[in-house]
Design an enzyme around this catalytic site. Sequence first.
Site, PDB file in Angstrom:
ATOM      1  CG  HIS A  70      -6.745  19.944  26.646  1.00  0.00           C
ATOM      2  ND1 HIS A  70      -7.246  19.145  27.660  1.00  0.00           N
ATOM      3  CD2 HIS A  70      -6.072  19.111  25.811  1.00  0.00           C
ATOM      4  CE1 HIS A  70      -6.900  17.892  27.443  1.00  0.00           C
ATOM      5  NE2 HIS A  70      -6.181  17.842  26.336  1.00  0.00           N
TER       6      HIS A  70
ATOM      7  CD  GLU B  46      -8.206  23.355  30.915  1.00  0.00           C
ATOM      8  OE1 GLU B  46      -9.091  23.641  31.741  1.00  0.00           O
ATOM      9  OE2 GLU B  46      -8.121  22.237  30.351  1.00  0.00           O
TER      10      GLU B  46
ATOM     11  CG  ASN C  25      -4.069  19.540  30.452  1.00  0.00           C
ATOM     12  OD1 ASN C  25      -4.832  19.495  31.406  1.00  0.00           O
ATOM     13  ND2 ASN C  25      -4.401  20.122  29.303  1.00  0.00           N
TER      14      ASN C  25
ATOM     15  CE1 TYR D 174     -10.029  14.564  30.425  1.00  0.00           C
ATOM     16  CE2 TYR D 174      -7.843  15.391  30.979  1.00  0.00           C
ATOM     17  CZ  TYR D 174      -9.212  15.589  30.874  1.00  0.00           C
ATOM     18  OH  TYR D 174      -9.756  16.807  31.204  1.00  0.00           O
TER      19      TYR D 174
END
Length: 335
Positions: free
Chosen positions: A97, A104, A106, A19
């Site tokens: 991201h 972002e 993550n 992902y």
Amino acid sequence: MIVKFHARGAGRGSGPVDYLLGKDRARDGATLDRGDPDAIQDLIDSSPYAKKYTSGVLSFEESDFDRTTKDKIMSSFEKALLPGLDADQYSCLWVEHRDKGRLELNFVVPNVELLSGKRLQPYFEKADKPRINAWKIATNAILKLHDPDDPINKRELTTPRNLPKPKHEAARAITDGLLSMAGNGELINRQDLVIALEGVGFSVVRQTKKSISISDPEGGRNIRLKGLIYEQDFKFGAGLREEIETASARYRATSQERIREARDVYRTGVEIKRAENQRRHPRPEPTHECISFEKLALDSAERSACFGRLLEREFGGREKRLSRINWKSANRARC
């Protein structure tokens, strides 16, 4: 910046890794910042525990930062999340991201302590949320980041689960969220307001011309909500915008007090979590002696002295044997 932990944590390691980076490791707008994706995936796949990993995101309104700032934020968050553990005791994957027009960061942490193989629990919401929230408040203030808790920036309504315990603080948190929603055009009248409250889990138990009362999720007396936004004939207008700006000014005026409180909560939380981690995951005792430079120097001197004595015995003994041989030869010659 906001900090969000995902509920997921079971399944194969390919889930979170693919992902974040894409199956071909070429997701648009994704950058691997830290960690080995294959190693993270292997750790998750080999875990015998029900919840195999902890994941989440640090979400910023800002579009990007320089590399030094991002590294500082990631390192600081790891220390807040896993105090008392050294870098070789856990593994963490960081992927940024920027495909939504903002940054972002993550993270994925396999729930296993690397030296012992025991189950690692980086985050348990009831116990750890106050510490992580305090870290967020302090980091936003120190780095002067966009503050989602400022009423003028607030996007979400406070839920019963996140409500402060003192009733006046609870009422203020609810009001700030509703003011922001109204400012964004999401609330037009009182009916919209009631629907919003009930939609996040509050129970509206009384409505008067000037106020609304909700039941306290913790029990006890109801929480009475007063102000322009709660009035029966409330409609969005200039007066509401002024109230939002007043709430924002009040929030900024108390920033130093809020930062001090956050630091106190953070320090206390870190001490508790550090003690817990060190109790559950003590480093194994070293199996070899740690040798200092002084000891190495002393050992070297002793070895030199010992070698000198060996040479002395060897060559001294040889000289004595040669003397005896020469003496015997001289005596035979005289005879």
